[in-house]
Design a protein around this motif. Sequence first.
Motif, PDB file in Angstrom:
ATOM      1  N   LEU A  27       0.804  -1.229   0.000  1.00 58.63           N
ATOM      2  CA  LEU A  27       0.000   0.000   0.000  1.00 58.63           C
ATOM      3  C   LEU A  27       0.841   1.285   0.000  1.00 58.63           C
ATOM      4  O   LEU A  27       0.561   2.201  -0.768  1.00 58.63           O
ATOM      5  CB  LEU A  27      -0.924   0.015   1.226  1.00 58.63           C
ATOM      6  CG  LEU A  27      -2.008  -1.067   1.289  1.00 58.63           C
ATOM      7  CD1 LEU A  27      -2.796  -0.945   2.585  1.00 58.63           C
ATOM      8  CD2 LEU A  27      -2.960  -0.972   0.097  1.00 58.63           C
ATOM      9  N   CYS A  28       1.829   1.327   0.842  1.00 55.18           N
ATOM     10  CA  CYS A  28       2.604   2.567   0.959  1.00 55.18           C
ATOM     11  C   CYS A  28       3.727   2.563  -0.081  1.00 55.18           C
ATOM     12  O   CYS A  28       4.907   2.583   0.233  1.00 55.18           O
ATOM     13  CB  CYS A  28       3.159   2.723   2.373  1.00 55.18           C
ATOM     14  SG  CYS A  28       3.692   4.409   2.707  1.00 55.18           S
ATOM     15  N   LEU A  29       3.289   2.528  -1.337  1.00 56.67           N
ATOM     16  CA  LEU A  29       4.227   2.427  -2.447  1.00 56.67           C
ATOM     17  C   LEU A  29       4.994   3.735  -2.611  1.00 56.67           C
ATOM     18  O   LEU A  29       4.512   4.803  -2.212  1.00 56.67           O
ATOM     19  CB  LEU A  29       3.462   2.115  -3.737  1.00 56.67           C
ATOM     20  CG  LEU A  29       2.547   0.884  -3.671  1.00 56.67           C
ATOM     21  CD1 LEU A  29       1.693   0.798  -4.928  1.00 56.67           C
ATOM     22  CD2 LEU A  29       3.354  -0.390  -3.478  1.00 56.67           C
ATOM     23  N   LYS A  82      -1.368   3.915  -1.731  1.00 54.04           N
ATOM     24  CA  LYS A  82      -2.817   3.700  -1.727  1.00 54.04           C
ATOM     25  C   LYS A  82      -3.399   4.122  -0.377  1.00 54.04           C
ATOM     26  O   LYS A  82      -3.861   3.296   0.426  1.00 54.04           O
ATOM     27  CB  LYS A  82      -3.100   2.233  -2.047  1.00 54.04           C
ATOM     28  CG  LYS A  82      -2.557   1.881  -3.426  1.00 54.04           C
ATOM     29  CD  LYS A  82      -2.664   0.422  -3.751  1.00 54.04           C
ATOM     30  CE  LYS A  82      -2.115   0.183  -5.158  1.00 54.04           C
ATOM     31  NZ  LYS A  82      -2.017  -1.192  -5.530  1.00 54.04           N
ATOM     32  N   CYS A  83      -3.361   5.414  -0.130  1.00 55.46           N
ATOM     33  CA  CYS A  83      -3.754   5.955   1.171  1.00 55.46           C
ATOM     34  C   CYS A  83      -5.223   5.677   1.486  1.00 55.46           C
ATOM     35  O   CYS A  83      -5.586   5.509   2.646  1.00 55.46           O
ATOM     36  CB  CYS A  83      -3.484   7.454   1.222  1.00 55.46           C
ATOM     37  SG  CYS A  83      -1.743   7.862   0.939  1.00 55.46           S
ATOM     38  N   GLY A  84      -6.064   5.632   0.468  1.00 53.97           N
ATOM     39  CA  GLY A  84      -7.491   5.401   0.682  1.00 53.97           C
ATOM     40  C   GLY A  84      -7.780   4.039   1.284  1.00 53.97           C
ATOM     41  O   GLY A  84      -8.829   3.840   1.892  1.00 53.97           O
ATOM     42  N   ARG A  85      -6.865   3.092   1.139  1.00 56.13           N
ATOM     43  CA  ARG A  85      -7.062   1.741   1.685  1.00 56.13           C
ATOM     44  C   ARG A  85      -6.176   1.493   2.891  1.00 56.13           C
ATOM     45  O   ARG A  85      -6.066   0.356   3.363  1.00 56.13           O
ATOM     46  CB  ARG A  85      -6.749   0.701   0.594  1.00 56.13           C
ATOM     47  CG  ARG A  85      -7.772   0.705  -0.528  1.00 56.13           C
ATOM     48  CD  ARG A  85      -7.316  -0.129  -1.724  1.00 56.13           C
ATOM     49  NE  ARG A  85      -6.708  -1.399  -1.336  1.00 56.13           N
ATOM     50  CZ  ARG A  85      -5.870  -2.095  -2.113  1.00 56.13           C
ATOM     51  NH1 ARG A  85      -5.557  -1.643  -3.311  1.00 56.13           N
ATOM     52  NH2 ARG A  85      -5.367  -3.223  -1.698  1.00 56.13           N
ATOM     53  N   CYS A  86      -5.528   2.532   3.370  1.00 53.80           N
ATOM     54  CA  CYS A  86      -4.496   2.334   4.399  1.00 53.80           C
ATOM     55  C   CYS A  86      -5.088   2.273   5.807  1.00 53.80           C
ATOM     56  O   CYS A  86      -5.795   3.184   6.236  1.00 53.80           O
ATOM     57  CB  CYS A  86      -3.488   3.474   4.319  1.00 53.80           C
ATOM     58  SG  CYS A  86      -2.183   3.311   5.547  1.00 53.80           S
ATOM     59  N   PRO A  87      -4.776   1.219   6.557  1.00 50.58           N
ATOM     60  CA  PRO A  87      -5.319   1.102   7.912  1.00 50.58           C
ATOM     61  C   PRO A  87      -4.700   2.073   8.913  1.00 50.58           C
ATOM     62  O   PRO A  87      -5.231   2.225  10.015  1.00 50.58           O
ATOM     63  CB  PRO A  87      -5.008  -0.356   8.288  1.00 50.58           C
ATOM     64  CG  PRO A  87      -3.859  -0.746   7.435  1.00 50.58           C
ATOM     65  CD  PRO A  87      -3.977   0.051   6.159  1.00 50.58           C
ATOM     66  N   TRP A 127      -3.132   8.186  11.288  1.00 52.14           N
ATOM     67  CA  TRP A 127      -1.922   8.552  12.027  1.00 52.14           C
ATOM     68  C   TRP A 127      -0.822   9.085  11.114  1.00 52.14           C
ATOM     69  O   TRP A 127       0.287   9.350  11.559  1.00 52.14           O
ATOM     70  CB  TRP A 127      -1.376   7.345  12.806  1.00 52.14           C
ATOM     71  CG  TRP A 127      -2.285   6.899  13.894  1.00 52.14           C
ATOM     72  CD1 TRP A 127      -2.490   7.514  15.101  1.00 52.14           C
ATOM     73  CD2 TRP A 127      -3.125   5.735  13.894  1.00 52.14           C
ATOM     74  NE1 TRP A 127      -3.405   6.818  15.841  1.00 52.14           N
ATOM     75  CE2 TRP A 127      -3.814   5.724  15.131  1.00 52.14           C
ATOM     76  CE3 TRP A 127      -3.372   4.715  12.978  1.00 52.14           C
ATOM     77  CZ2 TRP A 127      -4.731   4.725  15.457  1.00 52.14           C
ATOM     78  CZ3 TRP A 127      -4.277   3.727  13.302  1.00 52.14           C
ATOM     79  CH2 TRP A 127      -4.943   3.740  14.524  1.00 52.14           C
ATOM     80  N   CYS A 128      -1.139   9.222   9.840  1.00 46.44           N
ATOM     81  CA  CYS A 128      -0.092   9.552   8.867  1.00 46.44           C
ATOM     82  C   CYS A 128      -0.122  11.030   8.470  1.00 46.44           C
ATOM     83  O   CYS A 128      -1.189  11.588   8.214  1.00 46.44           O
ATOM     84  CB  CYS A 128      -0.258   8.679   7.627  1.00 46.44           C
ATOM     85  SG  CYS A 128       1.070   8.898   6.433  1.00 46.44           S
ATOM     86  N   GLN A 129       1.044  11.618   8.380  1.00 45.67           N
ATOM     87  CA  GLN A 129       1.170  13.029   7.995  1.00 45.67           C
ATOM     88  C   GLN A 129       1.095  13.225   6.478  1.00 45.67           C
ATOM     89  O   GLN A 129       0.769  14.290   5.999  1.00 45.67           O
ATOM     90  CB  GLN A 129       2.539  13.571   8.451  1.00 45.67           C
ATOM     91  CG  GLN A 129       2.751  13.543   9.938  1.00 45.67           C
ATOM     92  CD  GLN A 129       1.840  14.511  10.651  1.00 45.67           C
ATOM     93  OE1 GLN A 129       1.760  15.685  10.281  1.00 45.67           O
ATOM     94  NE2 GLN A 129       1.135  14.029  11.656  1.00 45.67           N
ATOM     95  N   TYR A 130       1.420  12.194   5.743  1.00 47.43           N
ATOM     96  CA  TYR A 130       1.580  12.331   4.294  1.00 47.43           C
ATOM     97  C   TYR A 130       0.320  12.827   3.575  1.00 47.43           C
ATOM     98  O   TYR A 130       0.392  13.785   2.796  1.00 47.43           O
ATOM     99  CB  TYR A 130       2.043  10.988   3.713  1.00 47.43           C
ATOM    100  CG  TYR A 130       2.320  10.984   2.247  1.00 47.43           C
ATOM    101  CD1 TYR A 130       3.520  11.471   1.743  1.00 47.43           C
ATOM    102  CD2 TYR A 130       1.384  10.469   1.346  1.00 47.43           C
ATOM    103  CE1 TYR A 130       3.789  11.443   0.378  1.00 47.43           C
ATOM    104  CE2 TYR A 130       1.647  10.445  -0.018  1.00 47.43           C
ATOM    105  CZ  TYR A 130       2.842  10.934  -0.496  1.00 47.43           C
ATOM    106  OH  TYR A 130       3.081  10.898  -1.840  1.00 47.43           O
ATOM    107  N   PRO A 131      -0.850  12.219   3.838  1.00 47.05           N
ATOM    108  CA  PRO A 131      -2.049  12.721   3.140  1.00 47.05           C
ATOM    109  C   PRO A 131      -2.344  14.180   3.521  1.00 47.05           C
ATOM    110  O   PRO A 131      -2.795  14.955   2.673  1.00 47.05           O
ATOM    111  CB  PRO A 131      -3.171  11.791   3.627  1.00 47.05           C
ATOM    112  CG  PRO A 131      -2.473  10.576   4.097  1.00 47.05           C
ATOM    113  CD  PRO A 131      -1.167  11.056   4.649  1.00 47.05           C
TER     114      PRO A 131
HETATM  115  S1  SF4 Z   1      -1.693   6.934   4.603  1.00 44.06           S
HETATM  116 FE1  SF4 Z   1       0.504   7.167   4.981  1.00 44.06          FE
HETATM  117  S2  SF4 Z   1       1.203   5.149   5.594  1.00 44.06           S
HETATM  118 FE2  SF4 Z   1      -0.768   4.882   4.608  1.00 44.06          FE
HETATM  119  S3  SF4 Z   1      -0.308   4.452   2.449  1.00 44.06           S
HETATM  120 FE3  SF4 Z   1      -0.635   6.655   2.639  1.00 44.06          FE
HETATM  121  S4  SF4 Z   1       1.408   7.512   2.944  1.00 44.06           S
HETATM  122 FE4  SF4 Z   1       1.532   5.335   3.391  1.00 44.06          FE
END
Ligand code: SF4
Length: 151
Positions: A124-126, A131-136, A140-144
């Motif tokens: 997912l974290c390619l 694939k942030c929309g499917r990320c569990p 907690w993630c700053q990236y989105p």
């Molecule tokens: S939400 Fe964060 S950890 Fe999850 S796939 Fe996206 S960038 Fe990676």
Amino acid sequence: MERILVPGGLGRLKARQLVSIVSALRKRFGTVTLAPLSKMTQTEAESFLTSLPGVGPKIAKCVLMYTLKHKVLPVDIHVHRLATRLGLQTKKRPDTSQELIESAVPPELRYSFHVNAIAHGRTLCLSRRPKCGRCPIFKWCQYPLNRGSKH
Ligand code: SF4
């Protein structure tokens, strides 16, 4: 040995290094084994491992963690990418971020962080188009947030 290693790349080099490692282990311990490292301190074992041909800090950390059960955190590209995206303090490259990331993760969570970051980074974290929309662990993630993604 070279034939077996070819699919992973650098087959000839790796085969040569493995032969040298076998010789070095035999010379040091009288046989081909890593068992004596379990009686060394973590620092001693790491220092011995990085003295072997072709063994850098990341490989040494992997042996310390997987084989010798030390609570260390090898930082590869997946661990580095995930840590950076989660908002941990990192530098530009995995090798230069080793100490920063390892010290930010509690010892008892390091093994789990390592193996799960690799699995997550491959699925997912390619590197491109995670694939942030499917990320569990999205919440907690700053990236989105930094990218202004809406999921
Ligand atoms: S939400 Fe964060 S950890 Fe999850 S796939 Fe996206 S960038 Fe990676």
